[in-house]
Design a protein around this motif. Structure first.
Motif, PDB file in Angstrom:
ATOM      1  N   CYS A 171       0.836  -1.217   0.000  1.00  0.00           N
ATOM      2  CA  CYS A 171       0.000   0.000   0.000  1.00  0.00           C
ATOM      3  C   CYS A 171       0.865   1.259   0.000  1.00  0.00           C
ATOM      4  O   CYS A 171       0.595   2.199  -0.758  1.00  0.00           O
ATOM      5  N   ASN A 172       1.889   1.280   0.838  1.00  0.00           N
ATOM      6  CA  ASN A 172       2.792   2.438   0.894  1.00  0.00           C
ATOM      7  C   ASN A 172       3.528   2.627  -0.425  1.00  0.00           C
ATOM      8  O   ASN A 172       3.641   3.745  -0.929  1.00  0.00           O
ATOM      9  N   ARG A 192       2.659   1.529  -3.462  1.00  0.00           N
ATOM     10  CA  ARG A 192       1.737   1.891  -4.553  1.00  0.00           C
ATOM     11  C   ARG A 192       1.251   3.330  -4.416  1.00  0.00           C
ATOM     12  O   ARG A 192       0.986   3.991  -5.421  1.00  0.00           O
ATOM     13  N   SER A 193       1.130   3.844  -3.174  1.00  0.00           N
ATOM     14  CA  SER A 193       0.691   5.232  -3.017  1.00  0.00           C
ATOM     15  C   SER A 193       1.812   6.212  -3.394  1.00  0.00           C
ATOM     16  O   SER A 193       1.550   7.259  -3.976  1.00  0.00           O
ATOM     17  N   LYS A 194       3.059   5.865  -3.076  1.00  0.00           N
ATOM     18  CA  LYS A 194       4.187   6.730  -3.417  1.00  0.00           C
ATOM     19  C   LYS A 194       4.581   6.626  -4.887  1.00  0.00           C
ATOM     20  O   LYS A 194       5.005   7.600  -5.497  1.00  0.00           O
ATOM     21  N   PRO A 243       2.722   5.143  -7.972  1.00  0.00           N
ATOM     22  CA  PRO A 243       1.574   4.470  -8.599  1.00  0.00           C
ATOM     23  C   PRO A 243       1.886   3.804  -9.943  1.00  0.00           C
ATOM     24  O   PRO A 243       1.171   2.892 -10.351  1.00  0.00           O
TER      25      PRO A 243
END
Length: 126
Positions: A27-28, A30-32, A34
């Motif tokens: 999650c971290n 993919r958020s930083k 994409p």
């Protein structure tokens, strides 16, 4: 063999970290990033000829072709042109080298969000 290499050989990434931790990591990432794919690359457990990579986590662009990723790994392992290197996706699948990493990721990613790739020499088939 250095102690770090021996411990890495005994414990694959999935066993070193619990599922919740791995999901949080994805999650971290993919958020930083994409447009990047989180990939874990490990040596086949019974592989004895090929060295371990200095790192197991890679951030790979969606558009990168699997063949290009294989070339990157070959250079990191410092293989000679005559040495074989095979990639197993999710521990049991082989994919066409002209497939993009995005396609491979969407088809074979683990429920935790990482794509797991195992590398080995030809002896794994014998």
């Amino acid at each position: 063999m250095p102690p770090y290499e021996k411990s890495m050989e005994i414990m694959p990434f999935k066993q070193r970290k619990c599922l919740a931790t791995r999901k949080d990591e994805v999650c971290n990432i993919r958020s930083k990033f994409p447009n990047k794919l989180p990939v874990i690359v490990e040596r086949y457990l019974q592989e004895k000829k090929l060295p371990l990579l200095d790192k197991t986590k890679f951030l790979v662009p969606n558009e990168l072709i699997l063949g290009q990723f294989l070339s990157l790994l070959r250079s990191k392992i410092a293989l000679e042109a005559s040495q074989a290197l095979y990639l197993l996706i999710s521990g049991r699948n082989m994919s066409c080298l002209s497939t993009s990493m995005g396609e491979v990721y969407s088809q074979f990613r683990d429920p935790d969000g990482f794509l797991y790739i195992t590398y080995a020499s030809q002896d794994m088939f014998g």
